[in-house]
Each structure stands twice: as structure tokens, then as C-alpha cells.
Design a protein around this motif. Structure first.
Motif, PDB file in Angstrom:
ATOM      1  N   GLY A  70     -24.066 -17.228 -48.375  1.00  0.00           N
ATOM      2  CA  GLY A  70     -23.437 -16.841 -47.120  1.00  0.00           C
ATOM      3  C   GLY A  70     -24.337 -15.972 -46.273  1.00  0.00           C
ATOM      4  N   VAL A  71     -24.974 -14.989 -46.902  1.00  0.00           N
ATOM      5  CA  VAL A  71     -25.877 -14.106 -46.162  1.00  0.00           C
ATOM      6  C   VAL A  71     -27.100 -14.861 -45.669  1.00  0.00           C
ATOM      7  CG1 VAL A  71     -27.282 -12.019 -46.337  1.00  0.00           C
ATOM      8  CG2 VAL A  71     -25.059 -12.114 -47.450  1.00  0.00           C
ATOM      9  N   VAL A  72     -27.670 -15.697 -46.545  1.00  0.00           N
ATOM     10  CA  VAL A  72     -28.846 -16.480 -46.156  1.00  0.00           C
ATOM     11  C   VAL A  72     -28.503 -17.443 -45.022  1.00  0.00           C
ATOM     12  CG1 VAL A  72     -30.549 -18.153 -46.974  1.00  0.00           C
ATOM     13  CG2 VAL A  72     -29.874 -16.260 -48.443  1.00  0.00           C
ATOM     14  N   GLY A  73     -27.326 -18.075 -45.106  1.00  0.00           N
ATOM     15  CA  GLY A  73     -26.910 -18.964 -44.020  1.00  0.00           C
ATOM     16  C   GLY A  73     -26.698 -18.228 -42.717  1.00  0.00           C
ATOM     17  N   GLY A  74     -26.153 -17.016 -42.780  1.00  0.00           N
ATOM     18  CA  GLY A  74     -25.995 -16.217 -41.565  1.00  0.00           C
ATOM     19  C   GLY A  74     -27.319 -15.841 -40.949  1.00  0.00           C
ATOM     20  N   TRP A  75     -28.278 -15.427 -41.788  1.00  0.00           N
ATOM     21  CA  TRP A  75     -29.609 -15.118 -41.267  1.00  0.00           C
ATOM     22  C   TRP A  75     -30.251 -16.344 -40.623  1.00  0.00           C
ATOM     23  CZ3 TRP A  75     -31.789 -11.933 -45.982  1.00  0.00           C
ATOM     24  CH2 TRP A  75     -31.225 -10.661 -45.953  1.00  0.00           C
ATOM     25  N   ALA A  76     -30.112 -17.499 -41.262  1.00  0.00           N
ATOM     26  CA  ALA A  76     -30.710 -18.718 -40.721  1.00  0.00           C
ATOM     27  C   ALA A  76     -30.088 -19.092 -39.375  1.00  0.00           C
ATOM     28  CB  ALA A  76     -30.554 -19.866 -41.719  1.00  0.00           C
ATOM     29  N   LEU A  77     -28.767 -19.005 -39.268  1.00  0.00           N
ATOM     30  CA  LEU A  77     -28.114 -19.316 -37.995  1.00  0.00           C
ATOM     31  C   LEU A  77     -28.537 -18.339 -36.901  1.00  0.00           C
ATOM     32  CD1 LEU A  77     -24.457 -20.240 -39.045  1.00  0.00           C
ATOM     33  CD2 LEU A  77     -26.247 -21.767 -38.210  1.00  0.00           C
ATOM     34  N   THR A  78     -28.644 -17.059 -37.241  1.00  0.00           N
ATOM     35  CA  THR A  78     -29.064 -16.074 -36.250  1.00  0.00           C
ATOM     36  C   THR A  78     -30.484 -16.344 -35.770  1.00  0.00           C
ATOM     37  OG1 THR A  78     -27.620 -14.437 -37.297  1.00  0.00           O
ATOM     38  CG2 THR A  78     -29.323 -13.620 -35.821  1.00  0.00           C
ATOM     39  N   ALA A  79     -31.385 -16.654 -36.716  1.00  0.00           N
ATOM     40  CA  ALA A  79     -32.775 -16.923 -36.344  1.00  0.00           C
ATOM     41  C   ALA A  79     -32.881 -18.168 -35.467  1.00  0.00           C
ATOM     42  CB  ALA A  79     -33.628 -17.078 -37.599  1.00  0.00           C
ATOM     43  N   VAL A  80     -32.178 -19.242 -35.840  1.00  0.00           N
ATOM     44  CA  VAL A  80     -32.214 -20.470 -35.043  1.00  0.00           C
ATOM     45  C   VAL A  80     -31.619 -20.232 -33.650  1.00  0.00           C
ATOM     46  CG1 VAL A  80     -31.327 -22.824 -34.890  1.00  0.00           C
ATOM     47  CG2 VAL A  80     -32.215 -21.974 -37.051  1.00  0.00           C
ATOM     48  N   GLY A  81     -30.544 -19.428 -33.598  1.00  0.00           N
ATOM     49  CA  GLY A  81     -29.952 -19.115 -32.299  1.00  0.00           C
ATOM     50  C   GLY A  81     -30.894 -18.361 -31.391  1.00  0.00           C
ATOM     51  N   LEU A  82     -31.628 -17.391 -31.940  1.00  0.00           N
ATOM     52  CA  LEU A  82     -32.589 -16.649 -31.120  1.00  0.00           C
ATOM     53  C   LEU A  82     -33.727 -17.543 -30.639  1.00  0.00           C
ATOM     54  CD1 LEU A  82     -32.818 -13.244 -33.028  1.00  0.00           C
ATOM     55  CD2 LEU A  82     -31.770 -13.660 -30.807  1.00  0.00           C
ATOM     56  N   VAL A  83     -34.182 -18.446 -31.492  1.00  0.00           N
ATOM     57  CA  VAL A  83     -35.254 -19.357 -31.079  1.00  0.00           C
ATOM     58  C   VAL A  83     -34.771 -20.293 -29.978  1.00  0.00           C
ATOM     59  CG1 VAL A  83     -36.760 -21.218 -31.863  1.00  0.00           C
ATOM     60  CG2 VAL A  83     -36.447 -19.197 -33.293  1.00  0.00           C
ATOM     61  N   LEU A  84     -33.559 -20.827 -30.116  1.00  0.00           N
ATOM     62  CA  LEU A  84     -33.029 -21.710 -29.080  1.00  0.00           C
ATOM     63  C   LEU A  84     -32.767 -20.974 -27.771  1.00  0.00           C
ATOM     64  CD1 LEU A  84     -30.501 -23.978 -31.025  1.00  0.00           C
ATOM     65  CD2 LEU A  84     -32.771 -24.576 -30.175  1.00  0.00           C
ATOM     66  N   ALA A  85     -32.359 -19.720 -27.868  1.00  0.00           N
ATOM     67  CA  ALA A  85     -32.067 -18.955 -26.656  1.00  0.00           C
ATOM     68  C   ALA A  85     -33.314 -18.386 -26.001  1.00  0.00           C
ATOM     69  CB  ALA A  85     -31.102 -17.813 -26.997  1.00  0.00           C
ATOM     70  N   GLY A  86     -34.462 -18.478 -26.669  1.00  0.00           N
ATOM     71  CA  GLY A  86     -35.687 -17.898 -26.114  1.00  0.00           C
ATOM     72  C   GLY A  86     -36.069 -18.418 -24.739  1.00  0.00           C
ATOM     73  N   PRO A  87     -36.144 -19.747 -24.512  1.00  0.00           N
ATOM     74  CA  PRO A  87     -36.486 -20.230 -23.168  1.00  0.00           C
ATOM     75  C   PRO A  87     -35.493 -19.791 -22.099  1.00  0.00           C
ATOM     76  CG  PRO A  87     -36.750 -21.977 -24.783  1.00  0.00           C
ATOM     77  CD  PRO A  87     -36.081 -20.854 -25.492  1.00  0.00           C
ATOM     78  N   GLY A  88     -34.194 -19.837 -22.414  1.00  0.00           N
ATOM     79  CA  GLY A  88     -33.213 -19.409 -21.428  1.00  0.00           C
ATOM     80  C   GLY A  88     -33.326 -17.925 -21.108  1.00  0.00           C
ATOM     81  N   LEU A  89     -33.574 -17.092 -22.115  1.00  0.00           N
ATOM     82  CA  LEU A  89     -33.729 -15.660 -21.871  1.00  0.00           C
ATOM     83  C   LEU A  89     -34.994 -15.384 -21.064  1.00  0.00           C
ATOM     84  CD1 LEU A  89     -32.699 -14.260 -25.368  1.00  0.00           C
ATOM     85  CD2 LEU A  89     -31.364 -14.211 -23.254  1.00  0.00           C
ATOM     86  N   THR A  90     -36.060 -16.117 -21.346  1.00  0.00           N
ATOM     87  CA  THR A  90     -37.290 -15.948 -20.569  1.00  0.00           C
ATOM     88  C   THR A  90     -37.078 -16.363 -19.116  1.00  0.00           C
ATOM     89  OG1 THR A  90     -38.553 -16.412 -22.585  1.00  0.00           O
ATOM     90  CG2 THR A  90     -39.735 -16.505 -20.512  1.00  0.00           C
ATOM     91  N   HIS A  91     -36.372 -17.475 -18.913  1.00  0.00           N
ATOM     92  CA  HIS A  91     -36.067 -17.914 -17.548  1.00  0.00           C
ATOM     93  C   HIS A  91     -35.179 -16.895 -16.833  1.00  0.00           C
ATOM     94  CE1 HIS A  91     -34.350 -20.439 -14.324  1.00  0.00           C
ATOM     95  NE2 HIS A  91     -35.463 -21.140 -14.431  1.00  0.00           N
ATOM     96  N   LEU A  92     -34.208 -16.335 -17.546  1.00  0.00           N
ATOM     97  CA  LEU A  92     -33.347 -15.309 -16.951  1.00  0.00           C
ATOM     98  C   LEU A  92     -34.140 -14.073 -16.578  1.00  0.00           C
ATOM     99  CD1 LEU A  92     -30.521 -14.181 -16.287  1.00  0.00           C
ATOM    100  CD2 LEU A  92     -30.344 -13.485 -18.689  1.00  0.00           C
ATOM    101  N   CYS A  93     -35.105 -13.714 -17.402  1.00  0.00           N
ATOM    102  CA  CYS A  93     -35.951 -12.566 -17.086  1.00  0.00           C
ATOM    103  C   CYS A  93     -36.747 -12.810 -15.807  1.00  0.00           C
ATOM    104  CB  CYS A  93     -36.895 -12.304 -18.263  1.00  0.00           C
ATOM    105  SG  CYS A  93     -37.862 -10.805 -18.109  1.00  0.00           S
ATOM    106  N   GLY A  94     -37.251 -14.040 -15.641  1.00  0.00           N
ATOM    107  CA  GLY A  94     -37.959 -14.356 -14.406  1.00  0.00           C
ATOM    108  C   GLY A  94     -37.055 -14.323 -13.197  1.00  0.00           C
ATOM    109  N   ARG A  95     -35.811 -14.772 -13.333  1.00  0.00           N
ATOM    110  CA  ARG A  95     -34.877 -14.721 -12.211  1.00  0.00           C
ATOM    111  C   ARG A  95     -34.522 -13.289 -11.845  1.00  0.00           C
ATOM    112  NH1 ARG A  95     -30.094 -18.988 -12.144  1.00  0.00           N
ATOM    113  NH2 ARG A  95     -30.089 -18.089 -10.043  1.00  0.00           N
ATOM    114  N   LEU A  96     -34.385 -12.438 -12.848  1.00  0.00           N
ATOM    115  CA  LEU A  96     -34.095 -11.036 -12.561  1.00  0.00           C
ATOM    116  C   LEU A  96     -35.257 -10.362 -11.859  1.00  0.00           C
ATOM    117  CD1 LEU A  96     -32.283  -9.934 -15.852  1.00  0.00           C
ATOM    118  CD2 LEU A  96     -31.267 -10.429 -13.617  1.00  0.00           C
ATOM    119  N   LEU A  97     -36.479 -10.778 -12.186  1.00  0.00           N
ATOM    120  CA  LEU A  97     -37.636 -10.202 -11.494  1.00  0.00           C
ATOM    121  C   LEU A  97     -37.658 -10.583 -10.014  1.00  0.00           C
ATOM    122  CD1 LEU A  97     -40.721 -10.516 -13.885  1.00  0.00           C
ATOM    123  CD2 LEU A  97     -39.719  -8.440 -12.943  1.00  0.00           C
ATOM    124  N   ALA A  98     -37.253 -11.812  -9.714  1.00  0.00           N
ATOM    125  CA  ALA A  98     -37.322 -12.300  -8.336  1.00  0.00           C
ATOM    126  C   ALA A  98     -36.011 -12.141  -7.587  1.00  0.00           C
ATOM    127  CB  ALA A  98     -37.740 -13.778  -8.337  1.00  0.00           C
TER     128      ALA A  98
END
Length: 413
Positions: free
Chosen positions: A251-279
Motif C-alpha cells: 500500500g505504501v509503495v503503491g502510494g509512493w508510485a502514484l504520487t511520483a507518476v502524478g508529479l511527472v505527469l503534472a510537470g509540463p502543465g505546472l511549467t506552462h502555468l509558471c510561464g503564464r504567471l510570468l507573462a
């Protein structure tokens, strides 16, 4: 043969990246072989051997990610018109890059096998005195026969996965037109155009995986909170974790894996959001340039940055976890295999991020040259680069700390 000739004629920095891929493959292969050695030396503990084998998936995934990042930035994936006229098109270039990465990983895996056999004392003498006896010898299964089929299978896992992932990511695909009207009868025959691996996703597609990333991260945190609310684990158990699922760590290992995959998938969107906030608002030249470039490159550098965030949160959670753990003598020490895996994952993530940044810099060379011809000072371009890095740090560092704190909360409360 062409791959070897391109390797010999490559620049030193390209050879350095391929050497890092070989080193990463050697580390991942060595960890897999250590899991096999533990299984051979402890036949009465199949769950412990399986847990060690499953934990090897983390450095294995980091090695495959590094191989894909290096293959995307490899000059052989962008052949000139002469190569295309000779028959080396985008598809064959993708296969060539995949073969190069598979060869580098195969060399690393062979080095890992030789090192593992030397440390066990199977060929020649052991490099280290303590390798054939004591705790280290028991971890490597010294004195017990090693299954030949299992060793060959584990040695070939890293090259096969790296080559397949590189071929899948670099394979040319037809671009999908967004909002283009359908033509009833084209006047001239259409020439099909393809995009290859080095070209990053479109800026408007960078945020498409952000909701999925947020959902997976939330699901992973919820699973960790449910499965990890138990007594702190003992430090002397190499891969222990508390939980309600029968005292086992899935259960703990599965939670860590889901969290890591979620952060990797959200990386491009968060980077794009950071660029929009700058402009946002009425930006000046510096903020506008930094924000637009960050939005344009979000699909290229977002996932490596998300992987760094996942590693940072996991490192904080591991420090909190081992801080609450206790060994038989009250020590606070990590095992050598744990340190090797952590160093391997960190090296792969940092190298992949740096490679993506350099690839993005190479992709905007024409834009940079045009700005310089228009009279833009070099100080402006350097300031925009520094502002992009600072904006990413300001946005992602608190987010990483929050996710890490929520990850470690079930073990510390």
C-alpha cells in the motif's frame, strides 16, 4: 556499423552523455543482480527477495528515462538531407538511436555482471575482502549457486527496455491538425509531414496531462495515508514499511508510485502555468520573453522537472521515515544498496533535466540569433534565463515540500 561510426565521430559531450547512460545501466543491472543473489542465498525468504526486486523498478525507470532523454538529444536522430536522400529517414533514425542506447546499456549491464561476480568471488578473487563473507556476502548470496537463466534475463532487462522505450518515443508520427477545416478535394497532392522525437509537444498540449497528474498525486497521498498509519518501521530492515495491509508494504509503495507518476505527469502543465504567471498582466520585455519561452518549452523540460520534484519529495519522506525508525543499536545508517539506488536515481534525474535544458536551448538557437540581430542585449537573454529558473524554483519548491510533508505525515504522527 553506422552507429559505431557516428559514435566515433561524436563530440565529447555526446560521448559523455552516452557514458552516463552506460553507468546508469550498470548501476541498475547491479541492483537487479543483487536481488537475484539475495534470492539465491535466502531461499526461505521469497517475500524479501520479491520486495528487493520490486524496489529495483525505481532505478530501472530512472535509467530508461535517462536513455530516452539522451536519445532525443542525440545528433543521430536529426540526420541531414543527405542522409534522408540515402534512405536514412526518421524511422530508421529512431531505430539507430534506439540501437545506440541499447548498446550503451548492454555495455553497462556486462560491466555490472562482471562486478557482481567478482564481489561474490565466482570469478577470480573478490575485489573486497568483506565481499565473500559477513553481511555483505549474505546480501550478494556468496557461496550459493547463481541461476544462469535468471542472471542472463536480468542482465538483458535494461538494454531491452531502454531500446524499446527509445524506439517508441522517437518513432515518427503524423501531426494532428487542430481546428483545420476538412478539404473536399485538394488541388495538389498533399505531402505527408512527420515530426520526430527531438521536437517537443505543442504548447497547447502541455497542460493536457495536468488534471491526470493532480488526480494521481491526490490518489497516491490518500493511499499512503490509509496504508502507512502504523508504527514506525525498524531501520535494520532494509525495505520495511508500516501499513495495514497485513504488515506488508504494497500500500505504501503503491502510494509512493502514484504520487511520483502524478508529479511527472503534472510537470509540463505546472511549467506552462509558471510561464503564464510570468507573462500575466502587462509584463515588460524581460518577463514577457521569459514567460513565452517557458510556455513554449513546457512540453520538453516539464517532465524531467516533475521527476526532480518527485525525487525531492521522496527524499524528504525517506529522511523522515528513517528518522523515526530505530535499529538494534540506535544507529541511523543507510545500507550500501540503498545509497547506490538513491545516487543512481538522483544522477539520472539531474542528467535528464540538464539534457532537456540543453536540447531546448539548441531548439531556440534561431530565435536567439534573430533577437541578437535585432539589437537585443546579451544581458537581456541571460536575465530571462535566470528569471525562468527562479520562477520554476519559486513555484515548484513549495509544492514539492507540501507533497513531501503529506507523504511523510502518516509515519511521523
Amino acid at each position: 556499423m553506422l552507429s559505431l561510426r557516428l559514435t566515433r565521430g561524436a563530440r565529447p559531450f555526446v560521448l559523455l552523455r552516452r557514458s552516463l547512460v552506460a553507468v546508469a545501466a550498470a548501476g541498475a543491472g547491479f541492483l537487479l543482480l543483487c536481488a537475484l543473489g539475495f534470492a539465491a542465498g535466502h531461499p526461505a525468504d521469497p517475500r524479501g527477495a520479491l520486495a528487493r526486486l520490486l524496489w529495483c523498478a525505481v532505478p530501472l525507470a530512472a535509467t530508461v528515462q535517462l536513455a530516452v532523454a539522451v536519445a532525443r538529444a542525440d545528433p543521430s536522430t536529426r540526420p541531414g538531407p543527405g542522409f534522408t536522400a540515402a534512405g536514412l529517414g526518421p524511422a530508421r533514425s529512431a531505430l539507430l538511436a534506439a540501437a545506440s542506447m541499447a548498446t550503451a546499456c548492454a555495455l553497462g549491464s556486462a560491466l555490472a555482471l562482471l562486478t557482481f561476480l567478482h564481489l561474490r568471488g565466482d570469478i577470480g578473487g573478490s575485489w573486497l575482502i568483506w565481499a565473500g563473507s559477513g553481511a555483505a556476502g549474505r546480501q550478494l548470496g556468496a557461496g550459493h549457486p547463481l541461476p544462469l537463466a535468471g542472471a542472463v534475463t536480468l542482465v538483458g532487462v535494461v538494454p531491452v527496455l531502454a531500446g524499446a522505450a527509445c524506439a517508441a518515443c522517437l518513432w515518427p508520427r503524423q501531426p494532428r491538425a487542430v481546428g483545420a477545416p476538412r478539404a473536399t478535394a485538394p488541388a495538389t497532392p498533399a505531402v505527408p509531414t512527420v515530426t520526430t522525437g527531438p521536437v517537443g509537444p505543442r504548447p497547447d498540449h502541455a497542460t493536457s496531462a495536468l488534471p491526470w497528474g493532480i488526480a494521481l498525486t491526490a490518489a497516491g497521498l490518500a493511499l499512503e495515508a490509509y496504508a502507512g498509519s502504523g508504527a514506525p518501521p525498524r531501520l535494520d530492515a532494509l525495505l520495511s514499511a508500516s501499513g495495514r495491509l497485513g504488515g506488508s508494504p504494497p500500500g505504501v509503495v503503491g502510494g509512493w508510485a502514484l504520487t511520483a507518476v502524478g508529479l511527472v505527469l503534472a510537470g509540463p502543465g505546472l511549467t506552462h502555468l509558471c510561464g503564464r504567471l510570468l507573462a500575466i498582466g502587462r509584463p515588460g520585455v524581460l518577463r514577457l520573453l521569459a514567460g513565452r519561452v517557458l510556455q513554449q518549452e513546457a512540453g520538453l523540460i516539464g517532465r524531467p522537472v516533475g521527476a526532480l520534484c518527485a525525487i525531492g519529495s521522496a527524499a524528504y519522506a525517506a529522511m523522515e521515515l528513517y528518522g523515526t525508525g530505530s535499529g538494534p543499536s540506535g544507529s541511523r545508517l543507510y545500507g550500501p544498496l540503498t545509497g547506490l539506488g538513491a545516487a543512481l536515481v538522483l544522477m539520472c534525474a539531474a542528467t535528464a533535466t540538464l539534457t532537456a535544458v540543453l536540447e531546448a536551448r539548441s531548439a531556440r538557437e534561431r530565435t536567439t540569433a534573430a533577437l541578437l540581430r535585432l539589437g537585443a542585449p546579451v544581458r537581456l537573454l541571460r536575465g530571462a534565463a535566470a528569471l525562468r529558473a527562479m520562477a520554476l524554483l519559486v513555484l515548484l519548491a513549495p509544492l514539492t515540500w507540501v507533497v513531501a510533508h503529506l507523504t511523510a505525515m502518516p509515519f511521523t504522527h
